[in-house]
Design a protein around this motif. Structure first.
Motif, short mmCIF file in Angstrom:
data_model
loop_
_atom_site.label_atom_id
_atom_site.label_comp_id
_atom_site.label_asym_id
_atom_site.label_seq_id
_atom_site.Cartn_x
_atom_site.Cartn_y
_atom_site.Cartn_z
N LEU A 1 1.90 9.97 0.58
CA LEU A 1 1.93 8.93 1.49
C LEU A 1 2.50 9.35 2.85
CD1 LEU A 1 1.93 5.94 0.39
CD2 LEU A 1 4.87 6.14 -0.48
N TYR B 1 -0.21 3.99 3.27
CA TYR B 1 -0.74 3.05 1.97
C TYR B 1 -1.92 3.54 1.74
CZ TYR B 1 -1.40 -0.29 -1.06
OH TYR B 1 -2.13 -0.94 -2.54
N MET C 1 2.83 -1.22 2.79
CA MET C 1 3.01 -1.52 1.43
C MET C 1 2.92 -3.24 1.00
SD MET C 1 3.63 1.46 -1.39
CE MET C 1 4.27 2.61 -0.73
#
Lengths: 182, 182
Positions: A8, A13, A94
């Motif tokens: 990540l 993302y 996110m």
């Protein structure tokens, strides 16, 4: 989860793939899919893992003085993130995708609620012990501090300058000193 | 720009295409490409347009009382966004993508700096007129208020609940009353 963390940080993302996570993990993508149907399932688990790490940190705070506990929490939420730019960026991605990804949104809300509960408990304890003013609403004060934390992290992503985390720590400190403290 | 606004509200940033903008505009994609090479070029222009609208709003504030001007600005930056959920979401997507899109990042930083300049000028004026304490640092206070605004908008996206904007307005109000006011 450490492999997810590394993948990540490297890819963000939007560009994260199960393959990238598998490569960090040193396994096949099939091995990852055995446990998680989709990338979002895995990331929900990863968000829960971040929350656990934060709650471990809370348990490790040694003082029970409300003002110092609150200070420690704010340091953890702000200053301790300064070397974690890539992760803060991935987490903001996110958040920005939350309206389109229900499972991610639900876990983000759960994490935020836990963190707010921790702040609220410390503030309520401070009110009870007389460290904070008795007209302080612990719920509203916790939301205020969370708002400052979220704003700092969003600015950190855009400006790529960790001084905004220190500015926000000062703002939070002024809020505690001038609005909360007895 | 109105077509870009509508397309962005409908599709968000990640899923926005030149075709979607052209459809809202009632023109061909070639007509859009004649003016803008890429989606990001168009969105940079759109961000500059949003800034212009904000600066128009600032010019329209009728009072010159520093506390009331500051209150009006905070209302504009927070409460006035409550019916604009889709746009706030699209803007957060752009912020989250800033690390990977230089032109977008530069324009976002420019917008934020303008808005901070406006806040700083009102606060400095308030210090000069004695409405705010003379040990207030207008630069730090403007950053504090921007941090609260950004945090509120990020929470608004994740929680899809406009009450967080009102909570943040109260926090900003408490900051002004307890930290800034003489």
């Amino acid at each position: 989860m450490e492999a997810t963390y590394r993948a990540l940080r490297e890819h963000g993302y939007a560009d994260l793939t199960m393959r990238a996570i598998a490569e960090e993990y040193g396994k096949t993508t099939a091995a990852i899919h055995y446990h998680y149907d989709t990338k979002d399932d895995l990331l929900v688990e990863f968000l829960a893992y971040l929350l656990d790490k934060f709650l471990d940190h809370v348990r490790d705070i040694e003082t029970d003085d409300p003002e110092r506990r609150l200070g420690d929490l704010l340091d953890g939420l702000l200053i301790d993130r300064e070397d974690d730019y890539d992760l803060v960026c991935a987490l903001l991605e996110m958040r920005a995708q939350a309206p389109y990804h229900d499972a991610i949104r639900e876990q983000l809300v759960r994490n935020d609620e836990y963190i707010r509960d921790v702040l609220r408990a410390v503030i309520a304890d401070g009110v009870e012990r007389g460290a904070f003013r008795d007209d302080v609403d612990p719920d509203a004060a916790a939301s205020a501090l969370i708002t400052i934390v979220k704003g700092a992290r969003t600015r950190f992503v855009v400006l790529a300058d960790s001084s905004v985390l220190h500015v926000a720590r000062d703002v939070a400190g002024a809020y505690v000193a001038d609005v909360l403290e007895a």
